[in-house]
Design an enzyme around this catalytic site. Structure first.
Site, PDB file in Angstrom:
ATOM      1  N   LYS A  71      73.300  35.307  26.256  1.00 43.57           N
ATOM      2  CA  LYS A  71      71.828  35.405  27.111  1.00 43.57           C
ATOM      3  C   LYS A  71      71.388  36.680  26.936  1.00 43.57           C
ATOM      4  O   LYS A  71      71.814  37.986  26.823  1.00 43.57           O
ATOM      5  CB  LYS A  71      72.062  35.005  28.717  1.00 43.57           C
ATOM      6  CG  LYS A  71      72.677  33.476  28.606  1.00 43.57           C
ATOM      7  CD  LYS A  71      71.394  32.619  28.347  1.00 43.57           C
ATOM      8  CE  LYS A  71      71.842  31.048  28.309  1.00 43.57           C
ATOM      9  NZ  LYS A  71      71.831  30.537  29.506  1.00 43.57           N
TER      10      LYS A  71
ATOM     11  N   ARG B 271      80.435  27.967  30.002  1.00 43.46           N
ATOM     12  CA  ARG B 271      79.857  27.342  28.649  1.00 43.46           C
ATOM     13  C   ARG B 271      79.475  28.490  27.704  1.00 43.46           C
ATOM     14  O   ARG B 271      78.703  29.379  27.971  1.00 43.46           O
ATOM     15  CB  ARG B 271      78.364  26.587  29.230  1.00 43.46           C
ATOM     16  CG  ARG B 271      77.630  26.095  28.233  1.00 43.46           C
ATOM     17  CD  ARG B 271      76.286  25.338  28.633  1.00 43.46           C
ATOM     18  NE  ARG B 271      75.651  24.697  27.559  1.00 43.46           N
ATOM     19  CZ  ARG B 271      74.664  25.119  26.868  1.00 43.46           C
ATOM     20  NH1 ARG B 271      74.550  26.584  26.892  1.00 43.46           N
ATOM     21  NH2 ARG B 271      74.008  24.564  25.992  1.00 43.46           N
TER      22      ARG B 271
END
Length: 280
Positions: free
Chosen positions: A223, A257
């Site tokens: 991210k 995840r």
């Protein structure tokens, strides 16, 4: 905290944290677009992730990176093809999470054998989504997000981020329960409409999210709030991500995840060893 979810009549125990491996069957995902969007390559990647210890496989056909081109439910189904059913055929014990916000795709996925619905929209992008999930009886991953696909990356929150996420979850959990959806996993929505500072606060105060009632999924793999703050690329932050994953586990995360299953599994072992040492 709810530590088990019912998947087609079988209980998945989340008292030990689990790894969710990401399988993007898209041509345009930000870090691995086009690598696994055919049946052969997808199955090879699934085999690799399972060998490395993936407990859940999260399969998605729609890119949600900034400025991504939204595709229809029909196009998602075309992209999936027979990948889901083939995974179930080759790896019948696998647990498959379907990453979609379309009710039509949930129906398709259910018939193909999915086990969990992972919806980034919290039912906001398709008015029939929650009703459809309820009809399947599958567990549901509820993610904090903005109200429409087109603005999902807009930074709209000026108040305390934890307070706003919990207000959102409180209303949505009530709505889900009214539909009859009770097996819920909460995802605070890293990478979706939050500032860098807000996302680090989310990690610092993760234990307060969802009132310690629901299992928490953390999706920080590759991210931008991590790599941009370090001046690196998504593929250069493995070590930093491992450290943040360990912090998330210490703060109560039950599912990680990830793109890199092997590293995440090793981090969970490290966390478990630390917990055991603390108990002893």
């Amino acid at each position: 905290m709810q530590n088990t979810i019912n998947i087609r009549g079988k209980l998945l125990n989340l008292s030990t944290p689990k790894v969710m491996g990401i399988l993007n069957v898209t041509p345009d995902s930000f870090s691995d677009g086009g690598k696994f969007n055919n049946e052969k390559n997808a199955l090879l990647q699934v085999e690799k992730m399972i060998a490395e210890g993936a407990d859940i496989l999260d399969v998605g056909a729609q890119s949600t990176k900034p400025n991504a081109q939204k595709i229809s439910a029909k196009e998602e189904i075309v992209r999936f093809g027979k990948i889901i059913s083939q995974i179930k055929k080759e790896f019948p014990e696998s647990i498959i999470s379907l990453d979609t916000f379309y009710s039509e795709v949930v129906k398709f996925g259910f018939d193909e054998g999915i086990d969990i619905v992972n919806d980034i929209s919290a039912g906001q992008y398709d008015e029939n989504l929650l009703k459809t999930v309820a009809e399947t009886g599958l567990p549901y991953i509820l993610m904090h997000s903005n109200s429409a696909y087109e603005i999902m990356h807009e930074k709209q929150i000026d108040n305390d981020i934890i307070l706003e996420i919990n207000k959102f979850f409180s209303a949505k959990i009530l709505e889900l329960n009214q539909f009859g959806i009770v097996d819920i996993i909460a995802d605070p929505g890293f990478g979706f409409g939050k500032t860098i500072d807000q996302q680090f606060q989310m990690l610092d105060e993760l234990q307060h999210i969802a009132f310690e009632k629901l299992p928490i999924l953390v999706g920080i793999s590759r991210k931008s709030f991590i790599y941009k703050s370090l001046g690196k690329t998504p593929l250069e932050i493995g070590e930093e991500t491992d450290k943040l994953h360990l912090k998330a586990l210490e703060k109560g995360a039950r599912i990680l995840r990830v793109h890199d299953v092997k590293n995440a599994k090793r981090t969970i072992f490290e966390y478990s060893d630390n917990v055991q040492d603390t108990v002893l």
